[in-house]
Write an enzyme that holds these catalytic residues in place. Structure first.
Site, PDB file in Angstrom:
ATOM      1  N   VAL A  52       0.802  -1.225   0.000  1.00 28.49           N
ATOM      2  CA  VAL A  52       0.000   0.000   0.000  1.00 28.49           C
ATOM      3  C   VAL A  52       0.833   1.272   0.000  1.00 28.49           C
ATOM      4  O   VAL A  52       0.279   2.365  -0.093  1.00 28.49           O
ATOM      5  CB  VAL A  52      -0.973   0.030   1.204  1.00 28.49           C
ATOM      6  CG1 VAL A  52      -2.019  -1.058   1.069  1.00 28.49           C
ATOM      7  CG2 VAL A  52      -0.218  -0.082   2.523  1.00 28.49           C
ATOM      8  N   TYR A  53       2.136   1.174   0.113  1.00 30.67           N
ATOM      9  CA  TYR A  53       2.967   2.376   0.080  1.00 30.67           C
ATOM     10  C   TYR A  53       2.887   2.983  -1.327  1.00 30.67           C
ATOM     11  O   TYR A  53       3.287   2.356  -2.313  1.00 30.67           O
ATOM     12  CB  TYR A  53       4.415   2.058   0.416  1.00 30.67           C
ATOM     13  CG  TYR A  53       4.670   1.667   1.857  1.00 30.67           C
ATOM     14  CD1 TYR A  53       3.663   1.707   2.809  1.00 30.67           C
ATOM     15  CD2 TYR A  53       5.935   1.260   2.276  1.00 30.67           C
ATOM     16  CE1 TYR A  53       3.904   1.344   4.129  1.00 30.67           C
ATOM     17  CE2 TYR A  53       6.190   0.905   3.597  1.00 30.67           C
ATOM     18  CZ  TYR A  53       5.159   0.949   4.511  1.00 30.67           C
ATOM     19  OH  TYR A  53       5.409   0.585   5.815  1.00 30.67           O
TER      20      TYR A  53
END
Length: 327
Positions: A52-53
């Site tokens: 999710v970065y």
């Protein structure tokens, strides 16, 4: 850089890790390449990311740099899965979601395996045994070499690690737990760290510099260009700009002045050498910041400095942590 075993496993990692939270968003590929090169040339191996970065962009940028800049064999790549962009369900620890997320991470990273795969957070809506089965499958199929968890509280970590050690069938030992830990946030010392030490799980501290506050940069206000001045990261920094934090930052500055080093070095050395810590994860914005962090390699804090910092930053724990036998 010194290498340490990750928990009670054979995996060795550099005792400082490189974080990629801002890659693909605030940190472009050129700056990321410079960071990775500086880190690798200093002997760093552990690079931490997550699916999710940057909505996957951090993994993609890292994948573009592997082999072209740094040999894959020289890196210990750690990624995470389980966080979802769903307002009704922040975390998904189901076997289907986790394994699909791992396959997508491998595609973005351009590699057949990750060295460490961690569940990003505990999912109360999925049986823990199912979540752990995903770790077993990832390791047994070669997609991950080791497995861990992140943001699990004490009982969750203890349950997961004990299940993996005692349940029938081939099980993958929990190698790591990634948690925020610094002089400004010592909550893990209450239950998480004792559980990790007892069960042989290595701690990977995130935000070891107190979200940048321990460097002292905010003592005179919020500098332009800092995360505290960033629209989307200001709420992340704000909780550590209170009076309590200010007293701890002042103590770190005093220690730094006495040792003729920087507050960054003092704060990072303190957390790096805490019992149970394998490698703090440093999220530098540029090569200059990273070089400053890596300079801590030669620093060991004197015992009296450690005790003074322990005292000034000590969290208040009462029942059931207090030794009631003395009352």
């Amino acid at each position: 850089m010194e290498q340490r075993h990750l928990g009670r496993t054979g995996l060795r990692v550099s005792r400082i890790g490189l974080g990629t939270l801002t890659w693909g968003r605030d940190t472009d590929e050129h700056d990321a390449a410079e960071l990775l090169k500086v880190f690798w040339e200093a002997g760093g191996t552990l690079v931490d990311t997550a699916d999710v970065y940057g909505d996957g962009e951090a993994e993609y940028v890292l994948g573009q740099l592997i082999e072209g800049l740094v040999p894959r064999r020289d890196l210990v790549i750690s990624t995470k899965a389980g966080s979802v962009a769903d307002p009704d369900r922040r975390f998904d620890g189901s076997r289907g979601h986790l394994l699909s997320a791992l396959d997508a991470s491998l595609a973005r990273l351009g590699t057949d395996y990750v060295d460490l795969w961690q569940v990003h957070a505990f999912d109360p809506h999925t049986p823990l045994e199912e979540t752990l089965q995903a770790l077993d499958l990832a390791v047994s199929t070669g997609r991950a070499r080791y497995a861990g968890v992140s943001n699990f509280c004490g009982w969750q970590l203890a349950k997961a690690a004990t299940w993996q050690l005692s349940a029938p069938g081939p099980r993958t030992r929990i190698a790591s737990t990634q948690m925020e830990y610094s002089l400004l946030q010592r909550g893990v010392e209450r239950e998480v760290l004792p559980a990790a030490l007892d069960l042989g799980v290595g701690l990977l501290p995130s935000s070891p510099l107190g979200r940048g506050v321990l460097t002292g940069k905010y003592r005179g206000g919020t500098p332009a260009g800092s995360r505290g001045a960033s629209e989307h990261l200001a709420p992340f920094v704000a909780p550590y700009l209170d009076d309590t934090a200010s007293g701890i930052v002042d103590a770190v500055q005093t220690a730094a002045d006495g040792l003729a080093v920087t507050p960054l070095q003092v704060a990072l050395a303190w957390v790096r050498d805490r019992p149970g810590v394998a490698a703090p994860i440093v999220g530098a914005r540029n090569a200059q910041q990273l070089t400053a962090a890596l300079s801590v390699e030669t620093l060991s804090l004197p015992d009296e400095i450690c005790r003074a910092l322990d005292d000034v930053s000590a969290p208040v724990h009462h029942y059931p942590d207090q030794d009631w036998s003395t009352l």
